[in-house]
Scaffold this motif. Structure first.
Motif, PDB file in Angstrom:
ATOM      1  N   GLU A 113      -6.723   2.799   3.111  1.00 24.79           N
ATOM      2  CA  GLU A 113      -5.544   2.243   3.776  1.00 24.79           C
ATOM      3  C   GLU A 113      -5.878   1.015   4.621  1.00 24.79           C
ATOM      4  O   GLU A 113      -5.145   0.659   5.543  1.00 24.79           O
ATOM      5  N   ASP A 116      -3.093  -1.544   4.976  1.00 20.16           N
ATOM      6  CA  ASP A 116      -2.065  -1.168   5.952  1.00 20.16           C
ATOM      7  C   ASP A 116      -2.521  -1.489   7.373  1.00 20.16           C
ATOM      8  O   ASP A 116      -1.730  -1.954   8.202  1.00 20.16           O
ATOM      9  N   SER A 119      -2.274  -5.149   7.961  1.00 22.18           N
ATOM     10  CA  SER A 119      -0.866  -5.505   8.125  1.00 22.18           C
ATOM     11  C   SER A 119      -0.405  -5.228   9.553  1.00 22.18           C
ATOM     12  O   SER A 119       0.354  -6.013  10.145  1.00 22.18           O
TER      13      SER A 119
END
Length: 278
Positions: A113, A116, A119
């Motif tokens: 991840e 993510d 982000s």
């Protein structure tokens, strides 16, 4: 190997002896003889000594004092990138951190991840935080790994509830501490790939006549720190307190990744130290 870090400057860069002493108090980490005068070794110098080996060549990329450290790291990484076609490196060591709470990501960290997490950093940067610096560093680290460079960073020293966001960079190797007693000090999470010795004493090395020749930091029995660099006249058998942190685990881990079993071979000739041209 390129090391991006803070190194003890050449003598001519100090305005005065007083300036030198102030810089040592601010950034020196090692007082071998406990005389309350730091030896002339900053963070990067100690990292390099732990990584030292006669088969390794070091390119130092200094973090200066005239800008934010993360800005200096970005500039150094971009310089490594610009030079890469003519001066390629096998490995880059960044023993610094840009850490935050794991809880900010809402759930336990997972290796799949990373996008993510990056982000989330971009959102924070857009909201006015300083995370744009961290994102720029991550971008440069990912460029280097995409070129086949072994990039090593640290778990961070903010404790078990934190994460060094440099470990969000795809392809980097993140190193934590193997000592259980440091588990409340050095971060450990799913993004930590390796665990290595993170606490180091400097042990006195004597010559054949029993005279102090220097201090061994990385455990190879060689005088990494010459006795001439020690400020006092008393030379204890072991320094106190120890150096500790994932910053010092990373160089040993990197040396072992590059050299394998040869990393522990005793050969008292340190690796070549090549300052990066400016």
């Amino acid at each position: 190997m390129a090391i991006v870090d803070r190194f003890f400057p050449p003598t001519e860069l100090f305005a005065s002896e007083r300036d030198r002493e102030v810089q040592l108090w601010l950034y020196g980490l090692l007082d071998v003889d406990s005389d309350r005068r730091k030896e002339p070794y900053f963070h990067g110098d100690l990292v390099r000594l732990i990584a030292s080996h006669p088969d390794l060549v070091f390119f130092n990329y200094p973090i200066g004092f005239d800008m934010h450290p993360l800005d200096a790291i970005v500039l150094n990484l971009r310089e490594i990138r610009a030079r890469f076609p003519e001066q390629p490196v096998d490995a880059v060591l960044l023993a610094w951190e840009s850490s935050t709470l794991i809880s900010a990501f809402g759930k336990p960290l997972r290796t799949d991840e990373r996008e993510d997490y990056k982000s989330k950093l971009r959102t924070w940067a857009e909201e006015g935080g300083d995370w744009y610096r961290t994102l720029a560093i991550i971008e440069e680290l990912e460029y280097l790994t995409s070129q086949g460079v072994l990039v090593v960073t640290i778990a961070g020293n903010g404790g078990r509830g934190t994460v060094n966001t440099f470990s969000f960079a795809s392809g980097v190797v993140t190193v934590g501490a193997k000592e259980e007693e440091l588990s409340d000090f050095v971060s450990n999470n799913a993004l930590v790939d390796l665990h290595e010795q993170a606490a180091y004493f400097a042990y006195r090395v004597d010559d054949a006549q029993g005279v102090a020749a220097g201090y061994d930091l990385n455990g190879d029995g060689c005088a990494d720190i010459p006795i001439s660099a020690v400020s006092g006249r008393q030379y204890p058998k072991r320094s106190w307190p120890p150096l500790k942190g994932s910053s010092f685990a990373a160089p040993m881990a990197l040396k072992k990744l590059l050299l394998g079993g040869a990393a522990s071979a005793r050969n008292c000739t340190n690796g070549i130290d090549v300052p990066a041209a400016r």
